[in-house]
Design a protein around this motif. Structure first.
Motif, mmCIF file in Angstrom:
data_model
loop_
_atom_site.group_PDB
_atom_site.id
_atom_site.type_symbol
_atom_site.label_atom_id
_atom_site.label_comp_id
_atom_site.label_asym_id
_atom_site.label_seq_id
_atom_site.Cartn_x
_atom_site.Cartn_y
_atom_site.Cartn_z
ATOM 1 N N ASP A 208 65.103 -7.699 7.519
ATOM 2 C CA ASP A 208 65.232 -7.544 6.078
ATOM 3 C C ASP A 208 63.834 -7.192 5.610
ATOM 4 O O ASP A 208 62.729 -7.611 6.155
ATOM 5 N N THR A 209 63.833 -6.453 4.687
ATOM 6 C CA THR A 209 62.408 -6.303 3.841
ATOM 7 C C THR A 209 62.059 -7.541 2.836
ATOM 8 O O THR A 209 60.954 -7.722 2.403
ATOM 9 N N VAL A 210 63.094 -8.093 2.426
ATOM 10 C CA VAL A 210 62.871 -9.202 1.574
ATOM 11 C C VAL A 210 61.982 -10.299 2.214
ATOM 12 O O VAL A 210 62.428 -10.903 3.148
ATOM 13 N N TYR A 211 61.001 -10.888 1.144
ATOM 14 C CA TYR A 211 60.238 -11.943 1.795
ATOM 15 C C TYR A 211 60.426 -13.216 0.986
ATOM 16 O O TYR A 211 59.769 -14.266 1.153
ATOM 17 N N ASN A 212 60.986 -13.148 0.001
ATOM 18 C CA ASN A 212 61.347 -14.312 -1.035
ATOM 19 C C ASN A 212 62.743 -14.354 -1.264
ATOM 20 O O ASN A 212 63.307 -13.484 -2.333
ATOM 21 N N PRO A 213 63.403 -15.392 -0.664
ATOM 22 C CA PRO A 213 63.030 -16.334 0.289
ATOM 23 C C PRO A 213 62.840 -15.656 1.495
ATOM 24 O O PRO A 213 63.104 -14.603 1.964
ATOM 25 N N LYS A 214 61.874 -16.527 2.411
ATOM 26 C CA LYS A 214 61.679 -15.984 3.679
ATOM 27 C C LYS A 214 62.705 -15.680 4.563
ATOM 28 O O LYS A 214 62.978 -14.946 5.229
ATOM 29 N N GLU A 215 63.922 -16.688 4.504
ATOM 30 C CA GLU A 215 65.009 -16.419 5.093
ATOM 31 C C GLU A 215 66.127 -16.098 4.229
ATOM 32 O O GLU A 215 66.605 -16.860 3.611
ATOM 33 N N THR A 216 66.595 -14.590 4.310
ATOM 34 C CA THR A 216 67.587 -14.451 3.307
ATOM 35 C C THR A 216 69.004 -14.627 3.806
ATOM 36 O O THR A 216 69.034 -14.923 4.990
ATOM 37 N N ARG A 217 69.956 -14.553 3.096
ATOM 38 C CA ARG A 217 71.396 -14.919 3.421
ATOM 39 C C ARG A 217 71.638 -13.782 4.683
ATOM 40 O O ARG A 217 71.912 -14.478 6.000
ATOM 41 N N LEU A 218 71.123 -12.569 4.652
ATOM 42 C CA LEU A 218 71.279 -11.797 5.781
ATOM 43 C C LEU A 218 70.755 -12.273 7.104
ATOM 44 O O LEU A 218 71.391 -12.398 8.318
ATOM 45 N N ILE A 219 69.573 -12.739 6.999
ATOM 46 C CA ILE A 219 68.808 -13.017 7.999
ATOM 47 C C ILE A 219 69.586 -14.483 8.758
ATOM 48 O O ILE A 219 69.622 -14.623 9.900
ATOM 49 N N CYS A 220 69.713 -15.312 7.750
ATOM 50 C CA CYS A 220 70.547 -16.654 8.353
ATOM 51 C C CYS A 220 71.909 -16.195 8.994
ATOM 52 O O CYS A 220 72.217 -16.698 9.986
ATOM 53 N N ASP A 221 72.888 -15.095 8.298
ATOM 54 C CA ASP A 221 73.979 -14.641 9.222
ATOM 55 C C ASP A 221 73.602 -14.062 10.414
ATOM 56 O O ASP A 221 74.446 -14.432 11.494
ATOM 57 N N ALA A 222 72.717 -13.284 10.466
ATOM 58 C CA ALA A 222 72.245 -12.620 11.804
ATOM 59 C C ALA A 222 71.868 -13.802 12.842
ATOM 60 O O ALA A 222 72.301 -13.795 14.007
ATOM 61 N N LYS A 223 71.290 -14.733 12.523
ATOM 62 C CA LYS A 223 70.718 -16.032 13.380
ATOM 63 C C LYS A 223 72.146 -16.431 13.802
ATOM 64 O O LYS A 223 72.504 -16.978 15.070
ATOM 65 N N ALA A 224 72.999 -16.887 12.842
ATOM 66 C CA ALA A 224 74.343 -17.766 13.060
ATOM 67 C C ALA A 224 75.386 -16.706 14.030
ATOM 68 O O ALA A 224 75.879 -17.311 14.913
ATOM 69 N N ALA A 225 74.925 -15.388 13.790
ATOM 70 C CA ALA A 225 75.872 -14.526 14.836
ATOM 71 C C ALA A 225 74.997 -14.280 16.045
ATOM 72 O O ALA A 225 75.780 -13.615 17.058
ATOM 73 N N GLY A 226 74.136 -14.874 16.355
ATOM 74 C CA GLY A 226 73.299 -14.818 17.749
ATOM 75 C C GLY A 226 72.848 -13.259 17.989
ATOM 76 O O GLY A 226 72.611 -12.858 19.157
ATOM 77 N N CYS A 227 72.404 -12.759 16.749
ATOM 78 C CA CYS A 227 71.840 -11.363 17.011
ATOM 79 C C CYS A 227 70.627 -11.265 17.882
ATOM 80 O O CYS A 227 69.899 -12.378 17.604
ATOM 81 N N ALA A 228 70.352 -10.117 18.414
ATOM 82 C CA ALA A 228 69.225 -9.957 19.155
ATOM 83 C C ALA A 228 67.962 -10.354 18.602
ATOM 84 O O ALA A 228 67.203 -11.084 19.328
ATOM 85 N N ALA A 229 67.631 -10.084 17.521
ATOM 86 C CA ALA A 229 66.481 -10.441 16.649
ATOM 87 C C ALA A 229 66.868 -10.384 15.151
ATOM 88 O O ALA A 229 67.556 -9.720 14.929
ATOM 89 N N ALA A 230 66.262 -11.429 14.506
ATOM 90 C CA ALA A 230 66.644 -11.585 13.050
ATOM 91 C C ALA A 230 65.180 -11.602 12.383
ATOM 92 O O ALA A 230 64.418 -12.658 12.535
ATOM 93 N N VAL A 231 64.561 -10.328 11.782
ATOM 94 C CA VAL A 231 63.110 -10.287 11.327
ATOM 95 C C VAL A 231 63.307 -10.389 9.896
ATOM 96 O O VAL A 231 63.530 -9.355 9.310
ATOM 97 N N GLY A 232 62.516 -11.430 9.447
ATOM 98 C CA GLY A 232 62.496 -11.364 7.943
ATOM 99 C C GLY A 232 61.172 -10.300 7.530
ATOM 100 O O GLY A 232 60.431 -9.881 8.371
#
Ligand code: NAD
Length: 263
Positions: A208-232
């Motif tokens: 994600d390019t968004v840094y406000n918030p640091k963890e976007t909904r997309l990044i949270c979803d990626a972490k929950a899905a066990g993606c190879a990397a979730a980079v804010g």
């Protein structure tokens, strides 16, 4: 981050901020030249205008048509650079992800997306599928595709309306790296994401390019899905500054310290 890094690296310099109206960009650049400044950054909305006022552009800045960093040569000549894409690619590298040979889906066709697509293509990405909603940025996305096809023919580039859900699902299904470079996810759109979590899978890298918030909904979803990397997006902000500092001074910014102190 610059003033702290000047002090830490023993450079006798000061970083100052000036607010200028867009229509005065050329005069501002001429004034900075007259004052013999050592270099300067440019932010929105002046990035495109400044690209038209400098003596030379880096290959990335030329492709992007905008610059965020200007260096001053010994002869006083100004060179425009764009470190936004460099910062994005470096941030991925810091998370163990190389861009060369990869297939990307990039959501967005604005300033950040344009910089990312150009740098990714220059750095050897195999394919970039751009998706943008049919708004005023869509024609810019089409222009970006034309430019990239000419300048970096090894990279397969396309643009599709974001409204084409089937095409988006298919592209996300076959890409290596999914990038959000839209304002979706950023405050006040922090509850939103453009990607159905069902499309996220363990092999996928999500950035994600968004840094406000640091963890976007997309990044949270990626972490929950066990993606190879979730980079804010915060690292992109840091590393574009690190790249600019290097261009200005030839020295390395103490990036880890800066990260801990200011981000
Ligand atoms: P921009 O105004 O140039 O482009 C905005 C983009 O967002 C366009 O593609 C537009 O179509 C899209 N968009 C806006 N609202 C949308 C919606 N509701 N649905 C779908 N698409 C939508 O902006 P920019 O400068 O390219 O910034 C884009 C994002 O990138 C912002 O969130 C910004 O914070 C982030 N950014 C981060 C860094 C960094 O260093 N991490 C640097 C620059 C920009």
């Amino acid at each position: 981050m610059y003033n702290y890094s000047f002090a830490r690296t023993g450079i006798d310099a000061a970083y100052l901020a000036f607010d200028i109206p867009l229509e005065k960009t050329k005069e501002a650049v001429e004034s900075l030249k007259l004052l013999h400044v050592g270099g300067f950054n440019v932010t929105m909305p002046c990035k495109t205008a400044v690209a038209g006022c400098v003596d030379a552009l880096s290959p990335a800045a030329e492709l992007i048509g905008a610059c965020n960093t200007v260096t001053v040569g010994e002869d006083g000549k100004l060179t425009g650079h764009n470190t936004d894409g460099i910062g994005f690619v470096r941030n991925l590298a810091e998370h163990g992800v190389a861009i060369s040979g990869k297939k990307l889906v990039v959501l967005g066709a604005g300033g950040a997306a344009t910089a990312i697509c150009a740098q990714a293509a220059l750095d050897g990405a195999a394919e970039i599928a751009i998706f943008n909603r049919k708004d005023e940025f869509y024609p810019r996305g089409e222009q970006n595709v034309e430019k990239l096809r000419k300048a970096v023919p090894h990279c397969k580039v396309s643009i599709t309306p974001l409204e084409d859900e089937a095409a988006l699902a298919a592209a996300v299904g076959r890409c290596d790296i999914l990038v959000n470079a839209t304002k979706v996810g950023m405050k006040p759109l922090e509850a939103e994401t453009l990607i159905d979590p069902k499309l996220l899978r363990p092999e996928l890298v999500v950035a994600d390019t968004v840094y406000n918030p640091k963890e976007t909904r997309l990044i949270c979803d990626a972490k929950a899905a066990g993606c190879a990397a979730a980079v804010g997006g915060i690292g992109m902000l840091l590393w574009q500054g690190v790249a600019a500092f290097k261009l200005f001074t030839g020295k390395d910014m103490p990036a880890q310290e800066v990260l801990e102190k200011f981000f």
